[in-house]
Structures are given as structure tokens and as C-alpha cells.
Scaffold this motif. Structure first.
Motif, PDB file in Angstrom:
ATOM      1  N   GLY A  10       0.828  -1.197   0.000  1.00 25.67           N
ATOM      2  CA  GLY A  10       0.000   0.000   0.000  1.00 25.67           C
ATOM      3  C   GLY A  10       0.866   1.252   0.000  1.00 25.67           C
ATOM      4  N   PHE A  11       0.228   2.398  -0.056  1.00 27.50           N
ATOM      5  CA  PHE A  11       0.937   3.677  -0.163  1.00 27.50           C
ATOM      6  C   PHE A  11       1.806   3.928   1.079  1.00 27.50           C
ATOM      7  CE2 PHE A  11       0.270   8.543  -0.472  1.00 27.50           C
ATOM      8  CZ  PHE A  11       1.420   8.698  -1.222  1.00 27.50           C
ATOM      9  N   VAL A  12       1.185   3.964   2.256  1.00 32.23           N
ATOM     10  CA  VAL A  12       1.928   4.203   3.490  1.00 32.23           C
ATOM     11  C   VAL A  12       2.857   3.035   3.778  1.00 32.23           C
ATOM     12  CG1 VAL A  12       1.699   4.417   5.989  1.00 32.23           C
ATOM     13  CG2 VAL A  12       0.230   5.768   4.483  1.00 32.23           C
ATOM     14  N   LEU A  41       7.576  -1.782  -4.988  1.00 35.65           N
ATOM     15  CA  LEU A  41       8.798  -1.351  -4.317  1.00 35.65           C
ATOM     16  C   LEU A  41       9.931  -0.951  -5.258  1.00 35.65           C
ATOM     17  CD1 LEU A  41       8.972  -3.873  -1.330  1.00 35.65           C
ATOM     18  CD2 LEU A  41       8.012  -1.560  -1.393  1.00 35.65           C
ATOM     19  N   ARG A  42       9.953  -1.502  -6.465  1.00 31.63           N
ATOM     20  CA  ARG A  42      11.061  -1.178  -7.365  1.00 31.63           C
ATOM     21  C   ARG A  42      11.132   0.316  -7.686  1.00 31.63           C
ATOM     22  NH1 ARG A  42      10.359  -4.912 -11.297  1.00 31.63           N
ATOM     23  NH2 ARG A  42      11.572  -6.427 -10.090  1.00 31.63           N
ATOM     24  N   PRO A  43       9.989   1.001  -7.947  1.00 32.14           N
ATOM     25  CA  PRO A  43      10.092   2.446  -8.193  1.00 32.14           C
ATOM     26  C   PRO A  43      10.625   3.227  -6.997  1.00 32.14           C
ATOM     27  CG  PRO A  43       8.002   1.597  -8.994  1.00 32.14           C
ATOM     28  CD  PRO A  43       8.626   0.502  -8.188  1.00 32.14           C
ATOM     29  N   LEU A  44      10.575   2.622  -5.816  1.00 36.82           N
ATOM     30  CA  LEU A  44      11.110   3.261  -4.612  1.00 36.82           C
ATOM     31  C   LEU A  44      12.568   2.881  -4.360  1.00 36.82           C
ATOM     32  CD1 LEU A  44       8.012   2.742  -2.290  1.00 36.82           C
ATOM     33  CD2 LEU A  44       8.737   4.865  -3.370  1.00 36.82           C
ATOM     34  N   ALA A  78      -1.804  -2.855   7.087  1.00 39.19           N
ATOM     35  CA  ALA A  78      -2.816  -3.362   6.163  1.00 39.19           C
ATOM     36  C   ALA A  78      -4.179  -2.768   6.510  1.00 39.19           C
ATOM     37  CB  ALA A  78      -2.879  -4.883   6.226  1.00 39.19           C
ATOM     38  N   SER A  79      -4.831  -2.207   5.512  1.00 37.76           N
ATOM     39  CA  SER A  79      -6.123  -1.574   5.733  1.00 37.76           C
ATOM     40  C   SER A  79      -6.773  -1.299   4.391  1.00 37.76           C
ATOM     41  CB  SER A  79      -5.943  -0.257   6.498  1.00 37.76           C
ATOM     42  OG  SER A  79      -7.171   0.417   6.668  1.00 37.76           O
ATOM     43  N   VAL A  80      -8.080  -1.318   4.367  1.00 36.11           N
ATOM     44  CA  VAL A  80      -8.818  -0.880   3.185  1.00 36.11           C
ATOM     45  C   VAL A  80      -9.197   0.578   3.415  1.00 36.11           C
ATOM     46  CG1 VAL A  80     -10.857  -1.212   1.743  1.00 36.11           C
ATOM     47  CG2 VAL A  80      -9.706  -3.187   2.760  1.00 36.11           C
ATOM     48  N   TYR A  81      -8.530   1.470   2.703  1.00 33.46           N
ATOM     49  CA  TYR A  81      -8.785   2.907   2.852  1.00 33.46           C
ATOM     50  C   TYR A  81      -9.605   3.367   1.656  1.00 33.46           C
ATOM     51  CZ  TYR A  81      -7.841   7.952   3.081  1.00 33.46           C
ATOM     52  OH  TYR A  81      -7.970   9.319   3.127  1.00 33.46           O
ATOM     53  N   SER A  82     -10.865   3.629   1.886  1.00 33.28           N
ATOM     54  CA  SER A  82     -11.733   4.008   0.786  1.00 33.28           C
ATOM     55  C   SER A  82     -13.015   4.617   1.334  1.00 33.28           C
ATOM     56  CB  SER A  82     -12.069   2.784  -0.075  1.00 33.28           C
ATOM     57  OG  SER A  82     -13.042   3.089  -1.040  1.00 33.28           O
ATOM     58  N   PHE A  83     -13.523   5.611   0.632  1.00 39.34           N
ATOM     59  CA  PHE A  83     -14.850   6.153   0.919  1.00 39.34           C
ATOM     60  C   PHE A  83     -15.872   5.633  -0.093  1.00 39.34           C
ATOM     61  CE2 PHE A  83     -12.464   9.892   2.871  1.00 39.34           C
ATOM     62  CZ  PHE A  83     -12.665   9.442   4.166  1.00 39.34           C
ATOM     63  N   ASP A  84     -15.462   4.684  -0.906  1.00 40.46           N
ATOM     64  CA  ASP A  84     -16.330   4.083  -1.910  1.00 40.46           C
ATOM     65  C   ASP A  84     -17.241   3.064  -1.224  1.00 40.46           C
ATOM     66  OD1 ASP A  84     -17.431   2.538  -4.027  1.00 40.46           O
ATOM     67  OD2 ASP A  84     -15.720   3.006  -5.312  1.00 40.46           O
ATOM     68  N   THR A  85     -18.552   3.234  -1.338  1.00 35.50           N
ATOM     69  CA  THR A  85     -19.485   2.353  -0.636  1.00 35.50           C
ATOM     70  C   THR A  85     -19.387   0.908  -1.103  1.00 35.50           C
ATOM     71  OG1 THR A  85     -21.203   3.031  -2.215  1.00 35.50           O
ATOM     72  CG2 THR A  85     -21.135   4.181  -0.102  1.00 35.50           C
ATOM     73  N   ARG A  86     -18.843   0.667  -2.289  1.00 34.46           N
ATOM     74  CA  ARG A  86     -18.680  -0.702  -2.768  1.00 34.46           C
ATOM     75  C   ARG A  86     -17.640  -1.465  -1.968  1.00 34.46           C
ATOM     76  NH1 ARG A  86     -17.530   0.920  -8.914  1.00 34.46           N
ATOM     77  NH2 ARG A  86     -16.240   2.388  -7.721  1.00 34.46           N
ATOM     78  N   ASP A  87     -16.785  -0.753  -1.226  1.00 35.00           N
ATOM     79  CA  ASP A  87     -15.719  -1.394  -0.453  1.00 35.00           C
ATOM     80  C   ASP A  87     -16.107  -1.656   0.998  1.00 35.00           C
ATOM     81  OD1 ASP A  87     -13.948  -1.402  -2.607  1.00 35.00           O
ATOM     82  OD2 ASP A  87     -13.278   0.644  -2.183  1.00 35.00           O
ATOM     83  N   PRO A 176       4.519  11.428  -3.741  1.00 36.48           N
ATOM     84  CA  PRO A 176       4.749  10.682  -4.982  1.00 36.48           C
ATOM     85  C   PRO A 176       4.765   9.177  -4.737  1.00 36.48           C
ATOM     86  CG  PRO A 176       6.814  11.522  -4.138  1.00 36.48           C
ATOM     87  CD  PRO A 176       5.740  12.068  -3.239  1.00 36.48           C
ATOM     88  N   HIS A 177       4.740   8.439  -5.825  1.00 35.51           N
ATOM     89  CA  HIS A 177       4.874   6.978  -5.809  1.00 35.51           C
ATOM     90  C   HIS A 177       3.736   6.315  -5.038  1.00 35.51           C
ATOM     91  CE1 HIS A 177       8.797   7.195  -7.735  1.00 35.51           C
ATOM     92  NE2 HIS A 177       9.094   8.170  -6.891  1.00 35.51           N
ATOM     93  N   ASP A 178       2.533   6.555  -5.498  1.00 31.69           N
ATOM     94  CA  ASP A 178       1.344   5.889  -4.962  1.00 31.69           C
ATOM     95  C   ASP A 178       0.917   4.878  -6.019  1.00 31.69           C
ATOM     96  OD1 ASP A 178      -0.985   5.108  -3.772  1.00 31.69           O
ATOM     97  OD2 ASP A 178      -1.911   7.086  -3.719  1.00 31.69           O
TER      98      ASP A 178
END
Length: 354
Positions: A10-12, A41-44, A78-87, A176-178
Motif C-alpha cells: 500500500g501507499f503508506v 517497491l522497485r520504483p522506490l 494493512a487496511s482498506v482505505y476508501s470512501f467508496d461504498t462498494r468497499d 509521490p509513488h502511490d
């Protein structure tokens, strides 16, 4: 120190892996899909051969128990970070049950510290100003935020029992890098694409993901017992957010701002429609609700812990836009003066503001 990291693709989580390796720790990743590790991870600047990868799910007690074996600490990101109601169903399972399983296994195995990556949203609606890391767990009226509040109660229960659980509360993370374009990066991208002509008044705390990663490396000190830290950063009003985005891109980006409370019914209706449409709708109830209830934060403890200054908000925005342009997530026209011909290399902001 050998650190088990969940949510490392994930991003964080991915940026935190970089910070941990830079600090000299060994890293083991628990991921559902190991194939995502190299691409993330490779782009990082991290090759997957330098870390131990274990396939598994944070909601599976047997897998988690095996993963913590041989580790000295854990960073549960680990977490599902979303404001999308489908998630909603997935975030209820992962955010709460995953925290119960991972923290339980880590405490039982005697790991120290056990770091739970929460969210400032777990403290909403804010009952005090400024918000501190010792604020009461909130009772937010939004599914994602509520799942993080429930997970935070799990962590605080272990803290009350004396377990060496450290809770971090990252602010809305940008940078960057998300790799998979999380909620905050998508919102900025949508603004540049002209999909957000209306914004709620109010604001929300924002921090640079690279500073959050530095915080996670800094808290990995055993023997200090339970602690809590707000993520680095500061509260940003939506008016300032738009003003900075206009300044770094040189674009007009016309938009109007309406009272957040007046926009909440629109967000709720959008959430209902989102359940039955495959196209993501940007007017999310959770984002509007956050602007309505968030308050300034007190990051004094975090600032004292970190070695060196944090990244200024304007640089965070500029780096994010430049990366979006360099990786073709937005067009050169949408990036304005920050259009770039090639992907920007990963840079840890150890040199401070510029």
C-alpha cells in the motif's frame, strides 16, 4: 531488528518499508499477492530480493502466527482505505478483524513494539481543538472512519493491559509513488482533471507520506511501552488546498466551495448510486463528512520524535503532481508547469524543506 510489515504494497506501507530498510532493519512482508511486491517497491529503489515475502491474509490467524515467528516487531499497516461504498464489506473485515488477528498474534509472541497504523479519522468527530493523540476514540458516522475507530479500540485495549502497542494516526497522506492511486492521490488527480468543480468548506489534516514513513521507523524502539503519535503534517482548509494546487500548476482550476453540512445529503445520495454503478463517483460522503468534522491537530510529540523538519505542504503537492504527470496518470496540460518527460526518481526528504 526484524520487522513484519502488513500492507507493505500500500501507499503508506511501501514508503514505510523504505524507511525501515534505510534505518537498517530487516523486513518481512505479509501480502495477499506477492506479485505486487516488485511493481510497488522497485520504483522506490527496493528490490524484492532484499526482503522476505510471505503470502497470506491478515484475517487468517494461522498465517499471521507463522508470519510473526522469528520477528522482533510488527508494523500493521494493512487496511482498506476508501470512501467508496462498494468497499464497505471488505473494509469491515480487514480493518477490524485484521487488527484483532495481527495485534493478538504479535502480543502473544512477545514482539516489541507492536505498531498499529490507525488514522486521524479514528478520532473523529473531534471533541477538542487541537486534536491530540490521546483524544478519545471517535464515533464517526461513516463506514471507513468507523472501522478505523473500532480497530483503534482494539489497540487501546492492549495498551490498557500494558502491551507494547504503539498507535500512529497518519493524517491524509499525499506524496509521490502511490502505486495504486489511493483516495487522497485520486482526489488530487480528479481536481486536476476538472472532475471536482465543487468542494466542501472546512478542511482536513494532511501529511507527506515520506514523513509518515520516517515516523514509523522512529517508533521502532523496544522497551518504551504503549505510546500514541499523530502523523506529521497539519490541518489544511480546502480553500488553501485549492490555492496551493493552483500555484504549483499555474492553472486556474475554477471551483466553488459550499458548506460541508449542506453537501452531506448529496454525498449520501452519491454513495447509494455508487453501489450500483461501476464508475467511481468523486462526490464521496466520507470526504465531505471529514471536512465537516475535522479540526486542527497538535503534532508536538511527533515533531519532537522525528529527526529534522517535515516536508512543507506545497512541496508535497508539487511532488505528487509531478509524479502523476511523469507516470502518465495526468496529461501535461493537466499538470501545468509541473509536466515532466520521465518518472521522477524516489527521493527521501532527508534534506528538509526547499
Amino acid at each position: 531488528m526484524t520487522v513484519l510489515v502488513t500492507g507493505g504494497t500500500g501507499f503508506v506501507g511501501a514508503h514505510s518499508v523504505v524507511a525501515l530498510l534505510t534505518a537498517g532493519h530487516r523486513v518481512r512482508l505479509l501480502v495477499r499477492d506477492p506479485a505486487r511486491v516488485p511493481a510497488t517497491l522497485r520504483p522506490l529503489g527496493i528490490e524484492s530480493a532484499s526482503i522476505d515475502v510471505v503470502a497470506g491474509d491478515v484475517t487468517d490467524p494461522d498465517t499471521v502466527a507463522a508470519a510473526v515467528h522469528g520477528c522482533t516487531s510488527v508494523l500493521h499497516a494493512a487496511s482498506v482505505y476508501s470512501f467508496d461504498t462498494r468497499d464497505h464489506p471488505r473494509m469491515r473485515a480487514v480493518n477490524v478483524r485484521g487488527t484483532e488477528v495481527v495485534l493478538g498474534a504479535a502480543v502473544t509472541a512477545g514482539l516489541d513494539p507492536v505498531v498499529q497504523v490507525s488514522s486521524f479519522g479514528a478520532l473523529l468527530p473531534a471533541r477538542q481543538t487541537p486534536v491530540t493523540p490521546d483524544a478519545e476514540v471517535g464515533t464517526p458516522r461513516e463506514t471507513y472512519l468507523d472501522s478505523k475507530a473500532q480497530a483503534d479500540r482494539v489497540a487501546r485495549r492492549y495498551q490498557a493491559e500494558g502491551a507494547p502497542v504503539v498507535v500512529t494516526y497518519p493524517l491524509a497522506a499525499l506524496g509521490p509513488h502511490d502505486a495504486y492511486l489511493g483516495d487522497q492521490t485520486t482526489r488530487l488527480r480528479n481536481a486536476l482533471r476538472g472532475l471536482m468543480p465543487i468542494w466542501p468548506r472546512g478542511g482536513f489534516p494532511v501529511g507527506d507520506v515520506r514523513d509518515v514513513a520516517r515516523l514509523h521507523a522512529a517508533v521502532l524502539e523496544p522497551g518504551r511501552g504503549p505510546r500514541r503519535y499523530l502523523g506529521p503534517g497539519r490541518y489544511v482548509d480546502t480553500q488553501e488546498y485549492l490555492r496551493v494546487l493552483r500555484r504549483v500548476t499555474g492553472r486556474a482550476l475554477p471551483a466553488i466551495r459550499l458548506p460541508a453540512t449542506a453537501m452531506l445529503p448529496v454525498g449520501a445520495l452519491t454513495g447509494l448510486v455508487q453501489r450500483v454503478t461501476p464508475v467511481h463517483l468523486p462526490a464521496e460522503y466520507g470526504a465531505i463528512y471529514t471536512c465537516a468534522v475535522a479540526r486542527p491537530v497538535d503534532t508536538t510529540l511527533t515533531d519532537q520524535l522525528l529527526d529534522g523538519p517535515t516536508v512543507p505542504f506545497e512541496r508535497t503537492v508539487a511532488d505528487t503532481v509531478a509524479w502523476l504527470a511523469a507516470t502518465d496518470h495526468i496529461t501535461p496540460r493537466q499538470a501545468g508547469r509541473l509536466a515532466a518527460p520521465r518518472p521522477a526518481p524516489f527521493e527521501h526528504p532527508v534534506d528538509g524543506p526547499r
